[in-house]
Design an enzyme around this catalytic site. Structure first.
Site, mmCIF file in Angstrom:
data_model
loop_
_atom_site.group_PDB
_atom_site.id
_atom_site.type_symbol
_atom_site.label_atom_id
_atom_site.label_comp_id
_atom_site.label_asym_id
_atom_site.label_seq_id
_atom_site.Cartn_x
_atom_site.Cartn_y
_atom_site.Cartn_z
ATOM 1 N N HIS A 63 -2.808 4.550 5.287
ATOM 2 C CA HIS A 63 -2.420 5.661 4.415
ATOM 3 C C HIS A 63 -3.697 6.419 4.071
ATOM 4 O O HIS A 63 -4.709 6.285 4.765
ATOM 5 C CB HIS A 63 -1.667 5.144 3.184
ATOM 6 C CG HIS A 63 -2.398 4.060 2.438
ATOM 7 N ND1 HIS A 63 -3.287 4.339 1.423
ATOM 8 C CD2 HIS A 63 -2.382 2.711 2.589
ATOM 9 C CE1 HIS A 63 -3.781 3.187 0.965
ATOM 10 N NE2 HIS A 63 -3.248 2.191 1.658
ATOM 11 N N ALA A 64 -3.677 7.225 3.042
ATOM 12 C CA ALA A 64 -4.807 8.120 2.742
ATOM 13 C C ALA A 64 -6.136 7.384 2.542
ATOM 14 O O ALA A 64 -7.157 7.805 3.086
ATOM 15 C CB ALA A 64 -4.489 8.973 1.515
#
Length: 88
Positions: free
Chosen positions: A15-16
């Site tokens: 994810h980020a």
């Protein structure tokens, strides 16, 4: 050129935060670093590129590193995957 297969070991996948860590680490090296699935590789120095892989838990990714510091770069990226991006 170094080619390795990496497995996403953290439960949340890429994810980020892990994408940012991968890009920050990749940008420390001169070598070109590509990562992704067999159907398409992205530039590991691009946070957005890494996020678009949508690599979930247990996904196997191919990494290709080419350049003057390829050995060090490949080891650094591999260590991130092995440490589960320090999330667990």
């Amino acid at each position: 050129m170094i080619e390795k297969m990496l497995t996403v070991k953290n439960r949340a996948g890429i994810h980020a935060r892990p994408a940012a860590i991968i890009a920050q680490t990749a940008n420390k090296f001169e070598s070109e670093i590509s990562i992704g699935r067999e159907d398409g590789l992205v530039n590991a120095k691009s946070i957005m590129g890494v996020i678009t892989m949508a690599a979930g838990y247990n996904t196997t990714l191919k990494m290709i590193v080419e350049g003057s510091d390829e050995s060090e770069a490949a080891s650094a990226i591999e260590a991130l995957f092995e440490s589960k991006f320090e999330e667990e």
